[in-house]
Design a protein around this motif. Sequence first.
Motif, mmCIF file in Angstrom:
data_model
loop_
_atom_site.group_PDB
_atom_site.id
_atom_site.type_symbol
_atom_site.label_atom_id
_atom_site.label_comp_id
_atom_site.label_asym_id
_atom_site.label_seq_id
_atom_site.Cartn_x
_atom_site.Cartn_y
_atom_site.Cartn_z
ATOM 1 N N UNK A 1 63.652 2.998 -47.038
ATOM 2 C CA UNK A 1 64.549 2.751 -45.918
ATOM 3 C C UNK A 1 65.737 1.898 -46.387
ATOM 4 N N UNK A 2 66.925 2.336 -46.057
ATOM 5 C CA UNK A 2 68.099 1.574 -46.475
ATOM 6 C C UNK A 2 68.627 0.746 -45.303
ATOM 7 N N UNK A 3 69.303 -0.294 -45.653
ATOM 8 C CA UNK A 3 69.901 -1.166 -44.640
ATOM 9 C C UNK A 3 71.387 -1.279 -44.935
ATOM 10 N N UNK A 4 72.067 -0.180 -44.822
ATOM 11 C CA UNK A 4 73.484 -0.195 -45.132
ATOM 12 C C UNK A 4 74.266 -0.907 -44.037
ATOM 13 N N UNK A 5 75.306 -1.565 -44.474
ATOM 14 C CA UNK A 5 76.158 -2.269 -43.535
ATOM 15 C C UNK A 5 77.605 -1.812 -43.736
ATOM 16 N N UNK A 6 78.390 -1.869 -42.684
ATOM 17 C CA UNK A 6 79.790 -1.461 -42.804
ATOM 18 C C UNK A 6 80.583 -2.596 -43.445
ATOM 19 N N UNK A 7 81.382 -2.242 -44.400
ATOM 20 C CA UNK A 7 82.212 -3.229 -45.099
ATOM 21 C C UNK A 7 83.668 -2.802 -44.959
#
Length: 163
Positions: free
Chosen positions: A1-7
């Motif tokens: 599971x990834x926890x990508x965040x907007x940058x």
Amino acid sequence: MTHETRIAFRVNGQSCQGMAEPRVHLADFLRNQLGLTGTHLGCEHGVCGACTVLIDGVSARSCLTLAVQAEGSEVRTIEGLAGRDGRFNALQQAFHEAHALQCGFCTPGILMSLTEMLETHPEPDEAVVRDVLSGHLCRCTGYQNIVSAALQAIRAVRGGGQA
Ligand code: FES
Ligand code: FES
């Protein structure tokens, strides 16, 4: 599971954004998400200086900086140094004329640190140049032509050119 965040931040004057996991380094984000492969990765642990970029005008090792740390800032990379017409700036021109690179792997990082010096140091001289270069490893040149190019750029900028 990834926890990508907007940058989101600005790079070389342009707004940019992307998704990345919090552990992604700024160098990888620049290269892989934004296609700005002029920022090189050598040691990847803060020693060689190849990955140096400017964040809000201050040089930073992008291999040690997380992409999320650049949120909201102004990042400058080697791709932003030339003019809009593609012409070299004074620093790039000096490196070209003084034969200050061979393989060129170290060159983007060195140019970014010297850009910071030209923009912030009131009286840069050879001692200052050598101090700046002490944070960069070059396996090819022996450094002398890099020093000569930096001094040529200082003279050009003081004469009214642009770094
Ligand atoms: S790759 Fe960042 S300092 Fe070497
Ligand atoms: S020009 Fe090859 S490492 Fe510097």
